[in-house]
Scaffold this motif. Structure first.
Motif, PDB file in Angstrom:
ATOM      1  N   UNK A 260       0.835  -1.202   0.000  1.00 17.09           N
ATOM      2  CA  UNK A 260       0.000   0.000   0.000  1.00 17.09           C
ATOM      3  C   UNK A 260       0.869   1.252   0.000  1.00 17.09           C
ATOM      4  N   UNK A 261       1.944   1.227   0.777  1.00 16.01           N
ATOM      5  CA  UNK A 261       2.865   2.362   0.833  1.00 16.01           C
ATOM      6  C   UNK A 261       3.483   2.622  -0.542  1.00 16.01           C
ATOM      7  N   UNK A 262       3.942   1.580  -1.181  1.00 13.79           N
ATOM      8  CA  UNK A 262       4.602   1.745  -2.480  1.00 13.79           C
ATOM      9  C   UNK A 262       3.613   2.192  -3.558  1.00 13.79           C
ATOM     10  N   UNK A 263       2.407   1.710  -3.461  1.00 12.49           N
ATOM     11  CA  UNK A 263       1.394   2.130  -4.421  1.00 12.49           C
ATOM     12  C   UNK A 263       1.122   3.624  -4.291  1.00 12.49           C
ATOM     13  N   UNK A 264       1.141   4.110  -3.055  1.00 16.19           N
ATOM     14  CA  UNK A 264       0.834   5.522  -2.813  1.00 16.19           C
ATOM     15  C   UNK A 264       2.028   6.435  -3.099  1.00 16.19           C
ATOM     16  N   UNK A 265       3.232   6.001  -2.706  1.00 10.61           N
ATOM     17  CA  UNK A 265       4.392   6.888  -2.745  1.00 10.61           C
ATOM     18  C   UNK A 265       5.221   6.771  -4.025  1.00 10.61           C
ATOM     19  N   UNK A 266       5.152   5.629  -4.711  1.00 16.05           N
ATOM     20  CA  UNK A 266       6.085   5.409  -5.815  1.00 16.05           C
ATOM     21  C   UNK A 266       5.412   5.087  -7.140  1.00 16.05           C
ATOM     22  N   UNK A 267       4.145   5.429  -7.258  1.00 16.59           N
ATOM     23  CA  UNK A 267       3.452   5.231  -8.526  1.00 16.59           C
ATOM     24  C   UNK A 267       3.515   6.504  -9.358  1.00 16.59           C
ATOM     25  N   UNK A 268       3.627   6.327 -10.644  1.00 14.33           N
ATOM     26  CA  UNK A 268       3.635   7.472 -11.563  1.00 14.33           C
ATOM     27  C   UNK A 268       3.035   7.017 -12.884  1.00 14.33           C
ATOM     28  N   UNK A 269       1.983   7.722 -13.316  1.00 12.52           N
ATOM     29  CA  UNK A 269       1.262   7.310 -14.520  1.00 12.52           C
ATOM     30  C   UNK A 269       0.912   5.821 -14.400  1.00 12.52           C
ATOM     31  N   UNK A 270       1.265   5.011 -15.385  1.00 13.25           N
ATOM     32  CA  UNK A 270       0.937   3.586 -15.316  1.00 13.25           C
ATOM     33  C   UNK A 270       2.163   2.756 -14.981  1.00 13.25           C
ATOM     34  N   UNK A 271       3.142   3.370 -14.340  1.00  9.79           N
ATOM     35  CA  UNK A 271       4.371   2.660 -14.002  1.00  9.79           C
ATOM     36  C   UNK A 271       4.759   2.839 -12.546  1.00  9.79           C
ATOM     37  N   UNK A 272       5.942   2.341 -12.216  1.00  8.93           N
ATOM     38  CA  UNK A 272       6.463   2.432 -10.855  1.00  8.93           C
ATOM     39  C   UNK A 272       7.821   3.109 -10.878  1.00  8.93           C
ATOM     40  N   UNK A 273       8.055   3.984  -9.908  1.00  9.93           N
ATOM     41  CA  UNK A 273       9.348   4.655  -9.793  1.00  9.93           C
ATOM     42  C   UNK A 273      10.432   3.718  -9.280  1.00  9.93           C
ATOM     43  N   UNK A 274      10.031   2.571  -8.783  1.00  9.59           N
ATOM     44  CA  UNK A 274      10.988   1.679  -8.130  1.00  9.59           C
ATOM     45  C   UNK A 274      11.668   0.753  -9.127  1.00  9.59           C
ATOM     46  N   UNK A 275      12.977   0.734  -9.061  1.00  9.25           N
ATOM     47  CA  UNK A 275      13.765  -0.254  -9.794  1.00  9.25           C
ATOM     48  C   UNK A 275      13.839  -1.544  -8.968  1.00  9.25           C
ATOM     49  N   UNK A 276      13.907  -1.416  -7.679  1.00 12.00           N
ATOM     50  CA  UNK A 276      14.037  -2.545  -6.764  1.00 12.00           C
ATOM     51  C   UNK A 276      12.744  -3.350  -6.694  1.00 12.00           C
TER      52      UNK A 276
END
Length: 595
Positions: A444-460
């Motif tokens: 839930x945290x990653x969905x809220x903090x690291x989502x952008x458009x239809x992708x994810x900011x996270x490489x990890x």
């Protein structure tokens, strides 16, 4: 042939018992108690009851040292006994009960708050040449699992209305932390040396549970000194005993809680014992694998600490408020607090704490060291989760977060398997909790903090192996961090680096960023100059142009990812170690943080 019964002992509720306090000395002592409860204490009770066994002695470094005696010649044969678990064969079921009773009493008197489960099998005819022990063992394991599932929790006994309460647990206090009769001479003296009494600060009142943990903190230190001989007074190093001993970033102190675990170790035990031809072979395989895992874990720990100390002595970590020891031994020399403290170790499941800026490197180094050592059953793989949090963050939650991250790394293993014959991979995942806000769900945290458009900011999560052909790899992450810190186009240009990060939030802003900073195709060198042998090269080319890519370009369902956000986020919280890293990397990182 003799009569036999199986005794299984397992400590339970270990997570809360060890990690339930933000007082590091208690965490250390609690871990030591768990380790000794099924090793040294088990041996002591066998001796006191005159129960002969296959134990030669207890070693501070290696635990129980076993000989070649078997159940045919002794009353009890230890199959394995390590931190919190034991498997023992007894000839006499009544003697097994007596050992359990005495051990339970010792735990109550010396480890208040530690809980455990015991399962005792039925008597059966035992012959080393037969092949029925595996089934007997499975039956007792099922009984132990049933007891764990249906066991009741004892409530702490309340005190009278006039009793004082422990500042840590709220239980009845039995004395102060400076009372040697309560916490032991070594621990009491350390609290006195802290100088609270001179400043008029009253000793904190503590419960029996806390007192027991603090008593064993000193023993834990002595055992760790035996395992890690480079960390001692003579060499000028001291183990951290307080979270405040770790370094400071921007007036805030951060720690990294590292939880590493071997992949599919349970499957390895099952596979090694599937086709045994006799009971003695079953015992040998269980014992050998258990002992080898413990030995490898300690060897990997020693190697990791050696790399860390070598980096300190090479001056690479001078910005972490670590002083190099004076080799002359003159009075007044500064002690070096080693920014790394093992808490649970000696098995495939380990937990460490470290300076927050060293957590990722130390986790990766430990996994590297552990997985390059051989084990019966084929190649070894592991994963690690690293939670970087403020020192006052609830420690139990920090451990839970590290455990969640380790599980996240485990779930990502399949996407990193480069070749069909490989069954696993080494993977790391991490999270920076720099705000101190507590979240209950990582996804839930990653969905809220690291989502952008239809992708994810996270490489990890990232693949740790040097030979990985995936672009979501540790090597690429380290390369990008080094580029942002040391490459002329980026070093010291904090606004430019953060403009790149911010442009990734909305995909159409990335081309604008390239135009504004007149970069053209320059960003491509961030990833592509190390991507010649990567299967994901096309994805990296797409990333250079758009800021985003898919790990597998042929998979239309896979979300877009970027390799740039994680390295930028890590700039203030990541220091490299090892001989390949020059001290200027750390200096440049500090310079960037000051601008």
């Amino acid at each position: 042939m003799v009569k036999a019964t199986i005794l299984l002992i397992e400590a339970s509720g270990i997570q809360n018992y060890i990690f339930g306090s933000n007082h590091l000395a208690q965490n250390i002592g609690a871990s030591e108690i768990v380790y000794r409860s099924t090793t040294e204490w088990l041996y002591q009770q066998l001796q006191r009851l005159n129960v002969s066994s296959n134990i030669d002695r207890f070693s501070e470094v290696k635990g129980l040292i076993l000989n070649s005696e078997t159940l045919l010649s002794v009353d009890a044969e230890i199959v394995y006994a390590n931190g919190g678990n034991a498997f023992v064969l007894f000839q006499d079921r009544e003697k097994a009960k007596q050992v359990v009773q005495k051990l339970t009493r010792q735990i109550y008197e010396n480890a208040r708050g530690l809980k455990g489960n015991v399962a005792l099998g039925e008597v059966f005819d035992y012959d080393p040449k037969n092949n029925d022990l595996q089934d007997q063992h499975a039956d007792v394991r099922a009984l132990l699992s049933q007891k764990k599932a249906t066991g009741t929790s004892a409530l702490p006994l309340g005190g009278l209305s006039v009793t004082s309460t422990c500042v840590y647990t709220g239980q009845v206090a039995i004395g102060g932390e400076t009372d040697s009769d309560v916490v032991g001479e070594a621990t009491a003296q350390r609290f006195v040396d802290r100088g609270d009494l001179e400043r008029g600060i009253e000793p904190r009142r503590i419960s029996k549970e806390v007192a027991h943990k603090l008593r064993y903190e000193h023993k834990a230190k002595k055992r760790l000194e035996a395992i890690l001989p480079r960390v001692n007074d003579q060499n000028g190093y001291e183990f951290v005993m307080d979270f405040g001993h770790f370094g400071v970033v921007d007036d805030s102190s951060y720690i990294a809680v590292i939880h590493a675990d071997g992949n599919r170790m349970g499957d390895r035990f099952i596979a090694l014992t599937e086709n045994v031809s006799s009971n003695e072979e079953y015992i040998d395989r269980l014992r050998d694998l258990s002992a080898k895992i413990a030995a490898n874990s300690l060897q990997a720990l020693q190697a990791t600490v050696d790399v860390l100390i070598d980096s300190i002595e090479a001056g690479q970590l001078s910005d972490l408020q670590i002083s190099k020891p004076d080799p002359s031994g003159k009075k007044g020399k500064k002690k070096v607090y080693l920014p790394f403290r093992p808490l649970v170790f000696g098995g495939d499941d380990v937990t460490f704490v470290a300076d927050g800026r060293l957590g990722l490197e130390l986790a990766a180094e430990y996994v590297k060291q552990f997985t390059q050592l051989e084990l019966p059953g084929g190649p070894v793989y592991a994963r690690a989760g690293v939670a970087i949090v403020k020192t006052h963050y609830p420690f139990s939650r920090a451990y839970e977060l590290a455990d969640e991250l380790s599980s996240s790394a485990k779930k990502a293993i399949d996407q990193f398997v480069d070749h069909p014959e490989k069954e696993s991979a080494n993977v790391i995942d991490w999270h920076y909790s720099t705000t101190g806000i507590i979240f209950n769900d990582l996804n839930e945290l990653r969905e809220r903090e690291f989502s952008a458009d239809d992708g994810s900011l996270l490489m990890r999560p990232l693949h740790l192996d040097d030979h990985s052909r995936q672009w979501k790899a540790w090597g690429l992450f380290k390369h990008l961090v080094d580029t942002f810190r040391n490459q002329e186009e980026w070093s010291g240009k904090k606004n430019k680096v953060y403009a790149l990060r911010n442009s990734l939030r909305t995909r159409n802003e990335y081309p604008l960023f390239l135009t504004n900073y007149r970069l053209g195709g320059f960003v491509s060198t961030l990833a592509l100059d190390v991507s010649k042998d990567l299967e994901g090269k096309k994805g990296l080319e797409q990333m250079a142009a758009q800021g985003w890519a898919k790990r597998d370009m042929s998979d239309s369902a896979e979300p877009m990812k970027t390799a740039y956000h994680d390295p930028i986020e890590a700039l203030d919280y990541y220091y490299p170690i090892g001989p390949t890293h020059a001290p200027k990397s750390a200096e440049t990182a500090k310079e960037m943080g000051d601008k």
